[in-house]
Design an enzyme around this catalytic site. Sequence first.
Site, PDB file in Angstrom:
ATOM      1  N   ARG A 157       0.817  -1.209   0.000  1.00 17.47           N
ATOM      2  CA  ARG A 157       0.000   0.000   0.000  1.00 17.47           C
ATOM      3  C   ARG A 157       0.852   1.260   0.000  1.00 17.47           C
ATOM      4  O   ARG A 157       0.558   2.221  -0.711  1.00 17.47           O
ATOM      5  CB  ARG A 157      -0.959  -0.027   1.197  1.00 17.47           C
ATOM      6  CG  ARG A 157      -1.820   1.204   1.383  1.00 17.47           C
ATOM      7  CD  ARG A 157      -2.402   1.767   0.079  1.00 17.47           C
ATOM      8  NE  ARG A 157      -3.096   0.769  -0.706  1.00 17.47           N
ATOM      9  CZ  ARG A 157      -3.329   0.881  -1.998  1.00 17.47           C
ATOM     10  NH1 ARG A 157      -2.897   1.942  -2.674  1.00 17.47           N
ATOM     11  NH2 ARG A 157      -3.974  -0.070  -2.650  1.00 17.47           N
ATOM     12  N   LYS A 178       1.986  25.020  -4.090  1.00 15.84           N
ATOM     13  CA  LYS A 178       0.774  24.394  -3.538  1.00 15.84           C
ATOM     14  C   LYS A 178       0.949  22.881  -3.551  1.00 15.84           C
ATOM     15  O   LYS A 178       0.388  22.162  -4.384  1.00 15.84           O
ATOM     16  CB  LYS A 178      -0.450  24.830  -4.346  1.00 15.84           C
ATOM     17  CG  LYS A 178      -0.717  26.333  -4.258  1.00 15.84           C
ATOM     18  CD  LYS A 178      -1.858  26.746  -5.165  1.00 15.84           C
ATOM     19  CE  LYS A 178      -2.069  28.260  -5.123  1.00 15.84           C
ATOM     20  NZ  LYS A 178      -3.116  28.705  -6.075  1.00 15.84           N
ATOM     21  N   LYS A 184       4.195  39.572  -4.005  1.00 13.52           N
ATOM     22  CA  LYS A 184       2.781  39.369  -4.295  1.00 13.52           C
ATOM     23  C   LYS A 184       1.939  40.535  -3.770  1.00 13.52           C
ATOM     24  O   LYS A 184       2.471  41.492  -3.211  1.00 13.52           O
ATOM     25  CB  LYS A 184       2.328  38.025  -3.723  1.00 13.52           C
ATOM     26  CG  LYS A 184       3.066  36.844  -4.384  1.00 13.52           C
ATOM     27  CD  LYS A 184       2.631  35.517  -3.839  1.00 13.52           C
ATOM     28  CE  LYS A 184       1.240  35.142  -4.276  1.00 13.52           C
ATOM     29  NZ  LYS A 184       1.158  34.876  -5.735  1.00 13.52           N
ATOM     30  N   GLU A 240       4.248  40.379  -8.858  1.00 12.40           N
ATOM     31  CA  GLU A 240       2.895  40.075  -9.329  1.00 12.40           C
ATOM     32  C   GLU A 240       2.147  41.365  -9.659  1.00 12.40           C
ATOM     33  O   GLU A 240       2.159  42.317  -8.872  1.00 12.40           O
ATOM     34  CB  GLU A 240       2.144  39.312  -8.242  1.00 12.40           C
ATOM     35  CG  GLU A 240       0.690  39.026  -8.560  1.00 12.40           C
ATOM     36  CD  GLU A 240      -0.032  38.396  -7.384  1.00 12.40           C
ATOM     37  OE1 GLU A 240      -0.912  39.050  -6.801  1.00 12.40           O
ATOM     38  OE2 GLU A 240       0.304  37.253  -7.039  1.00 12.40           O
ATOM     39  N   ASP A 265      -1.290  38.127 -13.086  1.00 16.31           N
ATOM     40  CA  ASP A 265      -2.245  37.359 -12.296  1.00 16.31           C
ATOM     41  C   ASP A 265      -3.686  37.572 -12.742  1.00 16.31           C
ATOM     42  O   ASP A 265      -4.191  38.696 -12.741  1.00 16.31           O
ATOM     43  CB  ASP A 265      -2.106  37.740 -10.813  1.00 16.31           C
ATOM     44  CG  ASP A 265      -2.896  36.821  -9.909  1.00 16.31           C
ATOM     45  OD1 ASP A 265      -2.827  35.594 -10.100  1.00 16.31           O
ATOM     46  OD2 ASP A 265      -3.590  37.326  -9.006  1.00 16.31           O
TER      47      ASP A 265
END
Length: 284
Positions: free
Chosen positions: A103, A138, A170, A200, A221
């Site tokens: 597994r 992410k 950002k 960004e 963006d």
Amino acid sequence: MNLTPLPAIMLEPAVRAALLEDLGRAGDLTTDAIVPKNHRVTTVLVSRQTGVVAGLDMAMLAFRLIDQNVDVKVHLPDGIAVAPGEIIASVSGPARAILTAERTALNFLCHLSGIATATASIVDAVRGHDAKIVCTRKTTPGLRAVEKYAVRAGGGSNHRFGLDDAILIKDNHIAIAGGIRPAIERARTGVGHLVKIEVEVDTLAQLEVALALAPDAVLLDNMAVDDLRQAVAMVAGRAITEASGRIALDTAAEIAATGVDLISVGWLIHSAPILDIGLDYRDS
């Protein structure tokens, strides 16, 4: 494909942790009760779906950490496309070890092959354009290096691995700094000469401000396709252009056609379905 494998020392902590989580406090009660200690078997890892393989080294390590006498022969290595029913690898040796590690080995192999398969699908969608498909941060905690490896196995490229790779300014950085100009100026004075700076922007007006400060890259963006096309023309090769935000498989080609250098896609990792792969018993 020139796919460099990750060193075993990078893989082992994650595989060990997964095996220990599964073995718990008493080991594999089912297998130890049913399977004779010295019984040997041959099994095969078989794809149930069309996809791209990734994660074989982690699967092999799972078997061998349980018993060094397990032998794995790879037939279709990482980065190779597979069809339903194709044998990816043969696994032979002590039956107890193979069943105990099964597994954990499949969890890594199916998950990473799913990422490679998702990546290959969008890479194929933009074929004929110059844009590279890149992943994001992410990722699953603890698995970033191997998940980004799986993106490479699917024909994609990697964005930064962590906060220490490069500067990416950002929207919240800009808001706290008081604007794009002070954000870039502070960033430039705060790091060494080898560190690249990306900023960004959400609008063409922000892009104009950023370009005056000569960043290495601009992240465009959630821009509409027409705005992306105008942005690429404005940049005119002075910086790397990256399109980001809600990129879908059916919109990727249109975005790539705007001339952007990179298309960053988070779902390649965080939402990729597994590739269904099974371990089938063949003989004793």
